[in-house]
Design a protein around this motif. Structure first.
Motif, PDB file in Angstrom:
ATOM      1  N   TYR A   1       3.552   6.480   5.539  1.00 35.66           N
ATOM      2  CA  TYR A   1       3.614   7.021   4.185  1.00 35.66           C
ATOM      3  C   TYR A   1       4.955   6.595   3.600  1.00 35.66           C
ATOM      4  N   PRO A   2       4.985   5.995   2.407  1.00 30.70           N
ATOM      5  CA  PRO A   2       6.247   5.451   1.883  1.00 30.70           C
ATOM      6  C   PRO A   2       7.412   6.428   1.886  1.00 30.70           C
ATOM      7  N   ARG A   3       7.146   7.688   1.557  1.00 30.02           N
ATOM      8  CA  ARG A   3       8.235   8.666   1.504  1.00 30.02           C
ATOM      9  C   ARG A   3       8.796   8.974   2.894  1.00 30.02           C
ATOM     10  N   TYR A   4       8.038   8.660   3.930  1.00 29.33           N
ATOM     11  CA  TYR A   4       8.519   8.845   5.303  1.00 29.33           C
ATOM     12  C   TYR A   4       9.311   7.630   5.799  1.00 29.33           C
ATOM     13  N   LEU A   5       9.509   6.643   4.924  1.00 28.05           N
ATOM     14  CA  LEU A   5      10.334   5.468   5.220  1.00 28.05           C
ATOM     15  C   LEU A   5       9.806   4.667   6.415  1.00 28.05           C
TER      16      LEU A   5
ATOM     17  N   GLN B   1       9.414  -1.538   5.475  1.00 27.68           N
ATOM     18  CA  GLN B   1      10.575  -0.677   5.697  1.00 27.68           C
ATOM     19  C   GLN B   1      11.000  -0.678   7.162  1.00 27.68           C
ATOM     20  N   GLU B   2      10.026  -0.546   8.052  1.00 25.93           N
ATOM     21  CA  GLU B   2      10.341  -0.528   9.486  1.00 25.93           C
ATOM     22  C   GLU B   2      10.981  -1.835   9.946  1.00 25.93           C
ATOM     23  N   ALA B   3      10.544  -2.939   9.399  1.00 25.31           N
ATOM     24  CA  ALA B   3      11.102  -4.236   9.795  1.00 25.31           C
ATOM     25  C   ALA B   3      12.524  -4.400   9.273  1.00 25.31           C
TER      26      ALA B   3
ATOM     27  N   ALA C   1       0.820  -1.211   0.000  1.00 26.57           N
ATOM     28  CA  ALA C   1       0.000   0.000   0.000  1.00 26.57           C
ATOM     29  C   ALA C   1       0.858   1.268   0.000  1.00 26.57           C
ATOM     30  N   THR C   2       0.392   2.275  -0.726  1.00 23.40           N
ATOM     31  CA  THR C   2       1.022   3.605  -0.667  1.00 23.40           C
ATOM     32  C   THR C   2       0.119   4.578   0.087  1.00 23.40           C
TER      33      THR C   2
ATOM     34  N   LEU D   1      12.308   3.685  -1.505  1.00 25.71           N
ATOM     35  CA  LEU D   1      12.244   2.587  -2.459  1.00 25.71           C
ATOM     36  C   LEU D   1      10.958   1.803  -2.261  1.00 25.71           C
ATOM     37  N   SER D   2      10.571   1.039  -3.285  1.00 22.02           N
ATOM     38  CA  SER D   2       9.297   0.326  -3.238  1.00 22.02           C
ATOM     39  C   SER D   2       9.348  -0.802  -2.219  1.00 22.02           C
TER      40      SER D   2
END
Length: 385
Positions: free
Chosen positions: A47-51, A56-58, A34-35, A234-235
Motif C-alpha cells: 500500500y503506497p502509504r505504507y512505503l 519504494q522498496e527498491a 498501482a495504488t 510520495l508517488s
C-alpha cells in the motif's frame, strides 16, 4: 546484487536498488504505478502509504547502501522526513538538544509545533561539545545536528557528539543534505540516523520533491510505525525519478564540490566581497575538522558583498546563475536566506544564527567555473554603476 559492501560508489549508484524488468529485460527499472495491490496469497500486503510499493522498496536499498546503513525510508519532502523522524523518538515530557545553526524549516517546526506536543527543546549556544553537554537534561532523548549547516556552512564534530550521546543513551540525528553521502557518511563517526532533503543533491535536477532517512533496522521500524500514520509518502513516478537521479549522484557531487572550492577561492580574494563561508577554505574556523570528516567540501557556499552593493540587485543582474529557491541542482543558483530558507525566523532569530540580510547562499552547479566567474563579474560591475 544486494550486497554493496565491496562495491565502488559509482557501481552502488548505478546498480543497487534497481527493480528488475523480468518481462522485457529493459536496462532501467520499470515503474509500478498501482495504488491498489492484492492482499490475499501474497508475501507483502502493499500500500503506497505504507512505503512498500515495488519502486519504494527498491529505492531505499540504494539510499541505505550509500549511507552504509541497514535500511532507509523515503518521504514526500525533506521536512516530512525531518518531522516524522523527530516525532518517532520524541513524546510528551521528552527533551531534545539541537545545534544553534539549522535549516530554517527545521527550526520553525521545532519552535512552532513542539510545545503543542509537550516536547521540550534547547538550542546550543555554540558548536563545541561543551555546548551540547551543557544543554543535556535527564529527559533528553535526541541530539540533532546539521553539518555542514544551512546557510553558514558551520561544521559540527560528529564523533564527539556521538560519543557524548552514547555515554548517556541518547539517539543522534543529522541532517546530511549539504554534504550528501558522497562527501561524508556520518555512520562512520557513530551517528545513528541520517536525514536528507532528497530534493537537493539526491534529486539533483530541480524537478522532484522528496525526503529520505537512513538508519538501522530497529530505528527505521520505529520511524515507519509513525510514518504510516502521518502519510508523508510520495508517488511512484517521483520514486522512479529519484532512483534515476541517484545513478549520477557521485559524478554530479564531485564536480559541484570541485567547482565550489574554485569559486570560494575566487570570491575570498575578490575586492567587492566582504566574507566567504566555505569549509574548504583554510581560513574557515572548522577547516581541519571538515577535512577530517569530509571527502570533499561540498557544492554549497555563502558570501557577503561589501557595503554599497545591494544583494538583491546583484542577483537580479546575473545572466547565467539563477536567483532561485532551493539548491543542489546541476545548474548554479543563488538566493538570500533572509528572504527564503530562513524567512520564517524573526530578524532576531536570524541574527542569533549569524544570518545577515545581505548574506547570499551560492549553490554551485556543474558549469565551467570561468563562465560562473564572468557572470559574477558582470553583475557586480552593473550594480556598481
Amino acid at each position: 546484487m544486494e550486497n554493496s559492501k565491496n562495491l565502488g560508489i559509482n557501481t552502488i549508484c548505478t546498480h543497487i536498488g534497481e527493480v528488475k524488468d523480468e518481462q522485457f529485460k529493459g536496462a532501467v527499472s520499470p515503474i509500478y504505478m498501482a495504488t491498489s495491490y492484492a492482499f490475499d496469497g501474497v508475501d507483502v500486503k502493499r500500500y503506497p502509504r505504507y512505503l512498500n510499493t515495488p519502486n519504494q522498496e527498491a529505492l531505499v536499498k540504494k539510499i541505505a547502501a550509500l549511507e552504509k546503513t541497514e535500511n532507509a525510508l523515503i518521504f514526500g519532502s525533506g521536512m516530512a522526513a525531518v518531522s516524522t523522524t523527530l516525532l518517532a523518538f520524541l513524546h510528551k515530557g521528552d527533551h531534545i538538544v539541537l545545534q544553534q545553526t539549522l535549516y530554517g524549516g527545521t527550526y520553525n517546526f521545532v519552535v512552532e509545533e513542539f510545545d503543542k506536543f509537550g516536547i521540550e527543546y534547547s538550542f546550543t549556544e555554540g558548536l563545541s561539545i561543551k555546548d551540547f553537554e551543557k544543554q543535556i537534561q535527564d529527559n533528553t532523548k535526541v541530539l540533532y545536528i546539521e553539518t555542514p549547516s544551512n546557510p553558514l556552512l558551520t561544521i559540527t564534530d560528529m564523533k564527539a557528539v556521538s560519543k557524548l550521546a552514547k555515554s548517556k543513551g541518547i539517539v543522534t540525528m543529522i541532517d546530511n543534505t549539504f554534504a550528501s553521502p558522497i562527501n561524508q557518511t556520518p555512520i562512520d563517526f557513530g551517528i545513528d540516523i541520517m536525514i536528507h532533503s532528497a530534493t537537493k543533491y539526491m534529486g539533483g535536477h530541480s524537478d522532484i520533491l522528496a525526503g529520505a532517512v537512513a538508519a538501522s533496522n530497529e530505528h527505521i521500524d520505529k520511524i515507519w510505525n509513525i510514518a504510516k500514520n502521518l502519510g508523508g509518502s510520495l508517488s511512484d513516478f517521483t520514486v522512479w525519478m529519484l532512483e534515476r537521479s541517484l545513478k549520477t549522484l557521485n559524478l554530479r557531487v564531485k564536480r559541484q564540490s570541485k567547482n565550489a572550492l574554485k569559486m570560494a577561492k575566487y570570491l575570498a580574494i575578490h575586492p567587492e566581497i566582504y566574507h566567504v563561508y566555505y569549509p574548504g577554505l583554510k581560513g574557515h574556523p572548522n577547516y581541519k575538522l571538515a577535512k577530517k570528516q569530509m571527502k570533499l567540501f561540498g557544492g554549497m557556499l555563502s558570501f557577503e558583498l561589501k557595503e554599497g552593493i545591494d544583494a538583491m540587485e546583484f542577483q537580479n543582474q546575473l545572466q547565467l546563475i539563477k536567483p532561485s529557491m532551493s539548491l543542489a541542482g546541476v545548474e548554479s543558483t543563488m538566493l538570500s536566506p533572509a528572504q527564503t530558507s530562513h524567512a520564517l525566523l524573526s530578524p532576531e532569530e536570524r541574527a542569533k544564527q549569524g544570518i545577515k540580510d545581505g548574506l547570499i547562499r551560492f549553490s554551485v552547479g556543474i558549469e565551467e567555473t570561468k563562465d560562473l566567474i564572468a557572470d559574477i563579474e558582470q553583475a557586480i560591475q552593473k550594480v556598481k554603476k
